[in-house]
Design a protein around this motif. Sequence first.
Motif, PDB file in Angstrom:
ATOM      1  N   MET A   1      -2.822  -0.524  -9.246  1.00  0.00           N
ATOM      2  CA  MET A   1      -3.808  -0.306  -8.177  1.00  0.00           C
ATOM      3  C   MET A   1      -3.714  -1.392  -7.115  1.00  0.00           C
ATOM      4  O   MET A   1      -4.717  -1.860  -6.581  1.00  0.00           O
ATOM      5  N   GLU A   2      -2.500  -1.788  -6.790  1.00  0.00           N
ATOM      6  CA  GLU A   2      -2.260  -2.804  -5.764  1.00  0.00           C
ATOM      7  C   GLU A   2      -1.476  -2.196  -4.605  1.00  0.00           C
ATOM      8  O   GLU A   2      -0.541  -1.425  -4.811  1.00  0.00           O
ATOM      9  N   TRP A   3      -1.902  -2.560  -3.378  1.00  0.00           N
ATOM     10  CA  TRP A   3      -1.219  -2.120  -2.168  1.00  0.00           C
ATOM     11  C   TRP A   3      -0.175  -3.157  -1.751  1.00  0.00           C
ATOM     12  O   TRP A   3      -0.338  -4.357  -1.982  1.00  0.00           O
ATOM     13  N   GLU A   4       0.891  -2.681  -1.118  1.00  0.00           N
ATOM     14  CA  GLU A   4       1.869  -3.563  -0.498  1.00  0.00           C
ATOM     15  C   GLU A   4       2.435  -2.868   0.733  1.00  0.00           C
ATOM     16  O   GLU A   4       2.382  -1.635   0.842  1.00  0.00           O
ATOM     17  N   GLU A   5       2.942  -3.655   1.663  1.00  0.00           N
ATOM     18  CA  GLU A   5       3.573  -3.075   2.842  1.00  0.00           C
ATOM     19  C   GLU A   5       4.990  -2.660   2.495  1.00  0.00           C
ATOM     20  O   GLU A   5       5.803  -3.466   2.049  1.00  0.00           O
ATOM     21  N   ALA A   6       5.307  -1.367   2.708  1.00  0.00           N
ATOM     22  CA  ALA A   6       6.656  -0.874   2.441  1.00  0.00           C
ATOM     23  C   ALA A   6       7.560  -1.074   3.651  1.00  0.00           C
ATOM     24  O   ALA A   6       8.718  -1.460   3.519  1.00  0.00           O
ATOM     25  N   SER A   7       7.016  -0.802   4.843  1.00  0.00           N
ATOM     26  CA  SER A   7       7.806  -0.972   6.063  1.00  0.00           C
ATOM     27  C   SER A   7       6.904  -0.735   7.265  1.00  0.00           C
ATOM     28  O   SER A   7       5.764  -0.296   7.129  1.00  0.00           O
ATOM     29  N   ARG A   8       7.424  -1.038   8.444  1.00  0.00           N
ATOM     30  CA  ARG A   8       6.756  -0.708   9.697  1.00  0.00           C
ATOM     31  C   ARG A   8       7.810  -0.272  10.695  1.00  0.00           C
ATOM     32  O   ARG A   8       8.947  -0.745  10.674  1.00  0.00           O
ATOM     33  N   MET A   9       7.447   0.667  11.555  1.00  0.00           N
ATOM     34  CA  MET A   9       8.397   1.235  12.504  1.00  0.00           C
ATOM     35  C   MET A   9       8.872   0.185  13.498  1.00  0.00           C
ATOM     36  O   MET A   9       8.060  -0.582  14.036  1.00  0.00           O
ATOM     37  N   PRO A  10      10.190   0.101  13.757  1.00  0.00           N
ATOM     38  CA  PRO A  10      10.692  -0.861  14.748  1.00  0.00           C
ATOM     39  C   PRO A  10      10.070  -0.629  16.122  1.00  0.00           C
ATOM     40  O   PRO A  10       9.745   0.501  16.491  1.00  0.00           O
ATOM     41  N   GLU A  11       9.937  -1.699  16.861  1.00  0.00           N
ATOM     42  CA  GLU A  11       9.257  -1.633  18.163  1.00  0.00           C
ATOM     43  C   GLU A  11       9.928  -0.656  19.112  1.00  0.00           C
ATOM     44  O   GLU A  11       9.261   0.125  19.804  1.00  0.00           O
ATOM     45  N   ALA A  12      11.260  -0.675  19.163  1.00  0.00           N
ATOM     46  CA  ALA A  12      11.970   0.209  20.091  1.00  0.00           C
ATOM     47  C   ALA A  12      11.730   1.678  19.756  1.00  0.00           C
ATOM     48  O   ALA A  12      11.661   2.528  20.653  1.00  0.00           O
ATOM     49  N   MET A  13      11.590   1.980  18.495  1.00  0.00           N
ATOM     50  CA  MET A  13      11.328   3.356  18.076  1.00  0.00           C
ATOM     51  C   MET A  13       9.870   3.724  18.294  1.00  0.00           C
ATOM     52  O   MET A  13       9.541   4.850  18.701  1.00  0.00           O
ATOM     53  N   HIS A  14       8.972   2.770  18.067  1.00  0.00           N
ATOM     54  CA  HIS A  14       7.539   3.039  18.194  1.00  0.00           C
ATOM     55  C   HIS A  14       7.136   3.349  19.626  1.00  0.00           C
ATOM     56  O   HIS A  14       6.146   4.058  19.864  1.00  0.00           O
ATOM     57  N   ARG A  15       7.882   2.872  20.607  1.00  0.00           N
ATOM     58  CA  ARG A  15       7.552   3.155  22.008  1.00  0.00           C
ATOM     59  C   ARG A  15       7.491   4.659  22.270  1.00  0.00           C
ATOM     60  O   ARG A  15       6.727   5.123  23.118  1.00  0.00           O
ATOM     61  N   TRP A  16       8.318   5.428  21.560  1.00  0.00           N
ATOM     62  CA  TRP A  16       8.338   6.873  21.762  1.00  0.00           C
ATOM     63  C   TRP A  16       7.092   7.552  21.187  1.00  0.00           C
ATOM     64  O   TRP A  16       6.729   8.653  21.586  1.00  0.00           O
ATOM     65  N   PHE A  17       6.425   6.899  20.240  1.00  0.00           N
ATOM     66  CA  PHE A  17       5.259   7.484  19.574  1.00  0.00           C
ATOM     67  C   PHE A  17       3.948   6.832  20.017  1.00  0.00           C
ATOM     68  O   PHE A  17       2.881   7.286  19.622  1.00  0.00           O
ATOM     69  N   GLN A  18       4.030   5.790  20.819  1.00  0.00           N
ATOM     70  CA  GLN A  18       2.849   5.000  21.154  1.00  0.00           C
ATOM     71  C   GLN A  18       1.771   5.818  21.845  1.00  0.00           C
ATOM     72  O   GLN A  18       0.582   5.682  21.552  1.00  0.00           O
ATOM     73  N   ASP A  19       2.180   6.666  22.761  1.00  0.00           N
ATOM     74  CA  ASP A  19       1.216   7.471  23.510  1.00  0.00           C
ATOM     75  C   ASP A  19       1.322   8.950  23.146  1.00  0.00           C
ATOM     76  O   ASP A  19       0.969   9.824  23.933  1.00  0.00           O
ATOM     77  N   SER A  20       1.808   9.223  21.947  1.00  0.00           N
ATOM     78  CA  SER A  20       2.046  10.608  21.551  1.00  0.00           C
ATOM     79  C   SER A  20       1.382  10.906  20.218  1.00  0.00           C
ATOM     80  O   SER A  20       1.372  10.077  19.303  1.00  0.00           O
ATOM     81  N   LYS A  21       0.820  12.089  20.099  1.00  0.00           N
ATOM     82  CA  LYS A  21       0.341  12.558  18.822  1.00  0.00           C
ATOM     83  C   LYS A  21       1.547  12.796  17.925  1.00  0.00           C
ATOM     84  O   LYS A  21       2.570  13.322  18.371  1.00  0.00           O
TER      85      LYS A  21
END
Length: 371
Positions: free
Chosen positions: A296-316
Motif C-alpha cells: 500500500m505504498e505509492w511511488e513515482e513511475a515516470s513523468r512525461m518529458p517536457e518536449a512531449m508534454h507541450r503537445w498535451f499542455q493545452d489539450s484534453k
Amino acid sequence: MEDSPFSRLPEDTLHQIFSSLSLREIMICRSVCKVFNITLTSSSFMHLVSTRSHLNLLALRPPLHHHHHNHHSRHVPLHSCIHVYDPDQNQWLRFSLDFLPFRSPYPVASSLGLVYLWADSPDSNKLLIVCNPLTRQYRVLPQLGSAWSRHGSVLVDSRNRVMVLTELAALYFSFAQKTQQWLKFSSNLPSKPRSPIVISNSVFALCDVGSPWRSKWKLFSCAVKNLLNLNVNVMNNNWECLERHEWGDIFDIMKRPRLIPGNGNNILMIGGLKSSYSFNQSCLTILILRLDLETMEWEEASRMPEAMHRWFQDSKFKVFGGGNRVCFSGKKVGRLALWDCSKWRWIDGVPGNGDELFRGFTYEARLTAVP
C-alpha cells in the motif's frame, strides 16, 4: 492475386507454406488479398497454427462521435474492424469484424485473447458480444438494456467474468453460472466511477467526493467473491474507501487522475501534476504513479518529458494501456504518446486523421482463446 498461380495451389500446400510464419506475420498476410485471407482464417489452418505465442497489442476504440453516429445511421455497413498497434514492431494492424452479423460493433474491453464489444442487433437492441477476431468466433451475452451501453463501464477479469459498472448498480455475469443471466447488485458509490479497473478479485475506481466547485478524488475498492457454488457468485456491494495517513495529499496534486492496471498487484494512476492548488491551475507535466497493493505504498513511475508534454499542455487527453505500457491521446495532437517500460516515444500512423481523441485497451491476441 486471385488469378495468380499461387491461388491455384492445393489448400494443404498453402497451409504448409504459411504455417512457418509467426502469428504477427500471419496477421499481416491476411490483409494482402482475398485468397490469403480465406486461407489464413480457415478452421483447418487455425488448428494447425494454434500453438503460436500470443501478441501483446494496444487496441483502439473508435472515437465516440463515430460510435453515436453509426448508432443512428441507417446506412452503416454491417461490419467494421479493430485497429491495433504492435509496440514491439512499431506497426499498425487491422483485425476485421466482418464475421459478426451485427451493426456498429464498438470494442470496449479485452481479456486473455477475447474482445468484448457492444453492437446493434437486427431489431436495434444493444448486445454485449465476446469474440476472438483471430479465429472469427463469437458469442452473445444475455441481453441488456441500451442504458447500460451508454452509462456502464465493461470490466473483465482474468477468468473472463464480466461486470458492467455504473454509479448506482453493477451487473455480473459468468458463463460458468448455472443460470445464464446477469446478476444485479447495488453500487451506492458517491459519484460516477472513474476509470474502473479489475485486479485479481477486486474492482478499483476513483470517485469525486468534492464539491461542484472543486474536485476531491478518492480511491475505492470492492471485492468480488468467487464461491464454490458458482450459482451464488456475489459482488460485495460495500465499497471501501482506501486511505492511508502516509499518502498525504497524493490525490490533491493530480488533475483529473485515471487508473490503469499495472503489472502484477500494482495500480498505475495517471494525471496532470498541478502547479498550484488554485481552481483553474495549469499542469507542470503528466505524472505516472504506481501503487503496490501488497505494501500500500505509492511511488513515482515516470513523468512525461517536457518536449512531449507541450503537445498535451493545452489539450484534453485520454489514457489507456496496462502493465508497463501507457498510451496518451490528445485532441489535435496528430499522434499518440507511449510510455513503454520507462521509455517515452511517439506513435505515428494513427488511423484516421490522427486528430481524434482515442480510448483503448490492451489486447493479447491469442489463437487458443475460445468465446
